[in-house]
Enzyme design. Sequence first.
Site, PDB file in Angstrom:
ATOM      1  N   GLY A 256       3.094  -3.718  -1.742  1.00  0.00           N
ATOM      2  CA  GLY A 256       1.788  -3.210  -2.176  1.00  0.00           C
ATOM      3  C   GLY A 256       1.348  -3.829  -3.488  1.00  0.00           C
ATOM      4  O   GLY A 256       0.221  -4.304  -3.617  1.00  0.00           O
ATOM      5  N   ALA A 257       2.239  -3.817  -4.466  1.00  0.00           N
ATOM      6  CA  ALA A 257       1.897  -4.342  -5.787  1.00  0.00           C
ATOM      7  C   ALA A 257       3.165  -4.422  -6.625  1.00  0.00           C
ATOM      8  O   ALA A 257       4.209  -3.941  -6.200  1.00  0.00           O
ATOM      9  CB  ALA A 257       0.888  -3.420  -6.478  1.00  0.00           C
ATOM     10  N   MET A 258       3.041  -5.028  -7.813  1.00  0.00           N
ATOM     11  CA  MET A 258       4.222  -5.221  -8.653  1.00  0.00           C
ATOM     12  C   MET A 258       3.876  -5.030 -10.122  1.00  0.00           C
ATOM     13  O   MET A 258       2.880  -5.566 -10.613  1.00  0.00           O
ATOM     14  CB  MET A 258       4.779  -6.631  -8.385  1.00  0.00           C
ATOM     15  CG  MET A 258       5.981  -6.980  -9.205  1.00  0.00           C
ATOM     16  SD  MET A 258       7.381  -5.879  -8.844  1.00  0.00           S
ATOM     17  CE  MET A 258       8.205  -5.880 -10.428  1.00  0.00           C
ATOM     18  N   GLU A 259       4.760  -4.318 -10.809  1.00  0.00           N
ATOM     19  CA  GLU A 259       4.485  -3.846 -12.169  1.00  0.00           C
ATOM     20  C   GLU A 259       4.845  -4.823 -13.285  1.00  0.00           C
ATOM     21  O   GLU A 259       5.120  -4.385 -14.414  1.00  0.00           O
ATOM     22  CB  GLU A 259       5.268  -2.540 -12.391  1.00  0.00           C
ATOM     23  CG  GLU A 259       6.810  -2.682 -12.476  1.00  0.00           C
ATOM     24  CD  GLU A 259       7.550  -2.405 -11.174  1.00  0.00           C
ATOM     25  OE1 GLU A 259       6.931  -2.534 -10.101  1.00  0.00           O
ATOM     26  OE2 GLU A 259       8.742  -2.074 -11.236  1.00  0.00           O
ATOM     27  N   ASN A 260       4.852  -6.134 -13.057  1.00  0.00           N
ATOM     28  CA  ASN A 260       5.215  -7.096 -14.104  1.00  0.00           C
ATOM     29  C   ASN A 260       4.565  -6.728 -15.440  1.00  0.00           C
ATOM     30  O   ASN A 260       3.389  -6.394 -15.488  1.00  0.00           O
ATOM     31  CB  ASN A 260       4.728  -8.495 -13.719  1.00  0.00           C
ATOM     32  CG  ASN A 260       5.005  -8.806 -12.274  1.00  0.00           C
ATOM     33  OD1 ASN A 260       6.143  -8.824 -11.864  1.00  0.00           O
ATOM     34  ND2 ASN A 260       3.944  -8.991 -11.482  1.00  0.00           N
ATOM     35  N   HIS A 292       0.415   3.969 -10.061  1.00  0.00           N
ATOM     36  CA  HIS A 292       1.859   3.765  -9.923  1.00  0.00           C
ATOM     37  C   HIS A 292       2.317   2.558 -10.758  1.00  0.00           C
ATOM     38  O   HIS A 292       3.247   2.668 -11.557  1.00  0.00           O
ATOM     39  CB  HIS A 292       2.200   3.566  -8.440  1.00  0.00           C
ATOM     40  CG  HIS A 292       3.644   3.334  -8.182  1.00  0.00           C
ATOM     41  ND1 HIS A 292       4.506   4.343  -7.835  1.00  0.00           N
ATOM     42  CD2 HIS A 292       4.405   2.204  -8.235  1.00  0.00           C
ATOM     43  CE1 HIS A 292       5.725   3.846  -7.688  1.00  0.00           C
ATOM     44  NE2 HIS A 292       5.684   2.549  -7.912  1.00  0.00           N
ATOM     45  N   GLU A 293       1.643   1.444 -10.573  1.00  0.00           N
ATOM     46  CA  GLU A 293       2.082   0.234 -11.299  1.00  0.00           C
ATOM     47  C   GLU A 293       1.880   0.409 -12.796  1.00  0.00           C
ATOM     48  O   GLU A 293       2.711  -0.012 -13.593  1.00  0.00           O
ATOM     49  CB  GLU A 293       1.342  -1.013 -10.804  1.00  0.00           C
ATOM     50  CG  GLU A 293       1.416  -1.267  -9.305  1.00  0.00           C
ATOM     51  CD  GLU A 293       2.810  -1.209  -8.715  1.00  0.00           C
ATOM     52  OE1 GLU A 293       3.773  -1.536  -9.428  1.00  0.00           O
ATOM     53  OE2 GLU A 293       2.932  -0.817  -7.533  1.00  0.00           O
ATOM     54  N   HIS A 296       4.611   2.485 -14.351  1.00  0.00           N
ATOM     55  CA  HIS A 296       5.877   1.761 -14.508  1.00  0.00           C
ATOM     56  C   HIS A 296       6.012   1.171 -15.911  1.00  0.00           C
ATOM     57  O   HIS A 296       7.119   0.849 -16.336  1.00  0.00           O
ATOM     58  CB  HIS A 296       5.956   0.608 -13.500  1.00  0.00           C
ATOM     59  CG  HIS A 296       6.640   0.950 -12.210  1.00  0.00           C
ATOM     60  ND1 HIS A 296       7.816   1.645 -12.137  1.00  0.00           N
ATOM     61  CD2 HIS A 296       6.318   0.641 -10.917  1.00  0.00           C
ATOM     62  CE1 HIS A 296       8.190   1.759 -10.861  1.00  0.00           C
ATOM     63  NE2 HIS A 296       7.291   1.169 -10.103  1.00  0.00           N
TER      64      HIS A 296
HETATM   65  N1  0A1 Z   1       8.349  -2.367  -7.769  1.00  0.00           N
HETATM   66  C1  0A1 Z   1       7.171  -2.415  -6.948  1.00  0.00           C
HETATM   67  C2  0A1 Z   1       7.360  -2.741  -5.538  1.00  0.00           C
HETATM   68  C3  0A1 Z   1       8.006  -4.001  -5.146  1.00  0.00           C
HETATM   69  C4  0A1 Z   1       9.306  -4.017  -4.818  1.00  0.00           C
HETATM   70  C5  0A1 Z   1       9.918  -5.125  -4.329  1.00  0.00           C
HETATM   71  C6  0A1 Z   1       9.162  -6.236  -4.195  1.00  0.00           C
HETATM   72  O1  0A1 Z   1       9.754  -7.320  -3.676  1.00  0.00           O
HETATM   73  C7  0A1 Z   1      10.999  -7.138  -3.084  1.00  0.00           C
HETATM   74  C8  0A1 Z   1       7.835  -6.268  -4.525  1.00  0.00           C
HETATM   75  C9  0A1 Z   1       7.256  -5.130  -5.039  1.00  0.00           C
HETATM   76  C10 0A1 Z   1       6.571  -1.025  -6.902  1.00  0.00           C
HETATM   77  O2  0A1 Z   1       7.286  -0.046  -6.857  1.00  0.00           O
HETATM   78  O3  0A1 Z   1       5.369  -0.936  -6.861  1.00  0.00           O
HETATM   79 ZN    ZN Z   2       7.246   1.355  -8.051  1.00  0.00          ZN
END
Ligand code: 0A1
Ligand code: ZN
Length: 853
Positions: A256-260, A292-293, A296
């Site tokens: 869905g998305a990523m919290e970089n 959510h992101e 994080h």
């Molecule tokens: N940490 C992100 C989700 C996420 C997890 C793994 C990924 O690649 C394996 C990509 C994104 C979240 O919780 O939104």
């Molecule tokens: Zn998450």
Amino acid sequence: MTEQKTVYLADYQPYTHLVDSVDLTFRLAPSATRVSARLSLRPNPERPGRNDLRLDGEGLTLVSCAVDGKAVTPTVEPDALTLAAKDLPDGPFTLETEVEIAPEANTALEGLYMSKGMYCTQCEAEGFRKITYYPDRPDVMSRFKVRIESDLPILLSNGNPTAQGPGFAEWDDPWPKPAYLFALVAGDLRAHSAKFTTASERPVDLNIWVRPGDEDRCAYAMDSLIRSMRWDEQVYGREYDLDVFNIVAVDDFNMGAMENKGLNIFNSRYVLASPETATDDDYYRIEAIIAHEYFHNWTGNRITCRDWFQLCLKEGLTVFRDHQFSGDMRSAAVRRIEDVVTLRSRQFREDDGPLAHPVRPESFIEINNFYTATVYEKGAEVIGMLKSLVGDGAYKRALDLYFDRHDGDAATIEDWLKVFEDTTDRDLSQFKLWYSQAGTPRLKVDEAWDDGVYTLTFAQANPPTPGQPEKQPKVIPIKVALLNPNGDEVVPTIMLEMTREKQSFRFEGLAAKPVPSILRGFSAPVVLDRKPAPGERAFLLAHDTDPFNKWEAGRALAKEVMSEIALKGTPVRSDWLDALAAVTFDDTLDPAFRALCLRLPGEDDIAQTIHAMGRIPDPAKIHAARREMAGALAIRLGDGLSRLYKDLDDNAPFSPSASQAGRRALKVAALQLLTRRDGGKLAASAFARARSMTEEIGALAALLEVHQGQAELTSFAARWGRDANVMDKWYALQITTAEPGDAAALADRLIQTPGFDWKNPNRFRTVIGALAANHAAFHHRSGAGYRLVADWLLKLDPLNPQTAARVSTAFETWPRYDASRRKRAKKELERMLAAPDLSGDLREMVERMLAAG
Ligand code: 0A1
Ligand code: ZN
């Protein structure tokens, strides 16, 4: 392929070295990107003695390597680069490496890859090792500086921008972070921008970066971001900590998305929205995922995980926080019901089958396979229970202590529970079983009434799960109220704390035998096993003062009726029809709540229920039962339905607000029932007049369910054919509404439509996920559903193992069904296992599913 090894929580050891800083330079080119890394390292005092330096790396071509400026020749293996201790200084030193990678050829979408001419990264969980040699583990935190060289106009990375000019940009992230939070984006992008001032008056520039032409679909995501930032300040006391916050939307993304840190990357379907293109559900999801992101940033980034076994530390808590946020932004009752529907259909299903695992697993082969409903959703439920047990005040104090004590740490579940123990003086060792024991507890309820004393007796059963045959009793918070026969609360909500296998609770001084409202608000993720007195469910649907349990009573009644029809062929029960009619036409109730009550339980849910009764579910009979119930309901609701539809069909200008969304949900539910009676007249005109995607797709769904709508399908495609995210709805709807015997062939035809990019994860999930979601089609007795899904998983696996492995969970329920279906499903699983070069990701999933029988 590198050899697959099992990793154990018990084997954890700190890393041999500390990385004080990292300087990265990227010279971007599609087939030959150069990555130079300069790491300032020193031995970790927690790992005494002289240790080799082993860095993770996969698919990298090493160009050069130097220690303190002198060229060295390391040992290079397919998954690592090692320098022997004897060749390293016994103190701080600098390691410089240069590698070459090919983002253009990266179809797995992990590490640095390209999506429609744009470079982007995905490093969680172990993608950074595909970018450069590095200790790719979350407990190694370092300060990153990044220089990007490229002709593309927008060059982004984590932290704050420090310099930019023609062909380059530099970024500096002042907050030490693990490599999985690294991000880089380069492309021809446009920004939708805004400004935010934090509670302590720090200005922050907010940007949502999208492809040219999409700028006007970012307003809702931006509004959601601003509300999330304010909410985290007000509710958790957490402020944002950089000068800029960037979000980028990409079309090719595995999740869905990523919290970089400071640079969230989103699947474009969770950013872009306009009334014509996004349903109310899309709006809700955008708001929730943006939140959510963002959340994080504290729960995940400032405090991260020591190792990947602790994934629920960040994910369970962040899901819990985003649920709280959505409850505050919308109707808390409706949100709770929706969250429980998701929990049951995804997590209870997982817990009940071969893929069941604890919220904190103790071993894994491929960590990407553990981004599961158990870690996320059950992880959030565990936090909700903890909050109920300690109370709101103590929860807040514990969280303050958590942030104070662990800011900058890579923490564990033990650290998390300790802040609660220190705040409350409670011993949480029994509570910790929620993290270590898999499986959904069943709670059997018995009652006794004796001369003014009412006794509730609960017995908990913790079913065996893979690798865990025996379980101990858990702590279960059970919120209960007692109602009088007229519906008044004689005992308002109290929390019973169950700690033993069997436990009774007495209520004294009651004038009449009460009706219990048990597990209010769904206070624990358990299955209630109770045979209620006749009429009790209908009574609670009419009178329960807890909105969750009011809905739950109707849901349980509908499930009972549907299971009876499927198992015994009984007619649709009138007590259910009457009770539901009363709720549908009760104008004092929230339309969103009424719409939820009208939504029939899913077929997979009924299969799960029948399986739990010790019977074998028949997908075709469940499908027929659900149809029959919808038809009977349409007749029972009669003309009132048309009146309801007309009342809701107003001309108010569109707003994505929860209240308008609730009215639209009820209107679409009414339309879908009416369509079963009028053959589609009203739905066809509703489709033509639709002023939002919710209405447009709702009318189309109504038509397809009664085998109409071919002209509307054509006009939808003509209007939206160039918008892949919108067209996903068109593809999915046809497959989910297709006749069970036709759906697999239809899915096969659609996925092969010229121009349909099935290598894109959204597209693949749309078609193959929709087939798996059509329960009667996927489990069709011919085996065509199983075969088609296996065929396509085998096609996707060499390109994108992570997505193939996730979609393979369609098979996780195979042991539930009859011998003939089991044989067919097993054959497909075995066929996948036998495929040459099957990825480690998919292999692990298939092996776990096959272990069930
Ligand atoms: N940490 C992100 C989700 C996420 C997890 C793994 C990924 O690649 C394996 C990509 C994104 C979240 O919780 O939104
Ligand atoms: Zn998450």
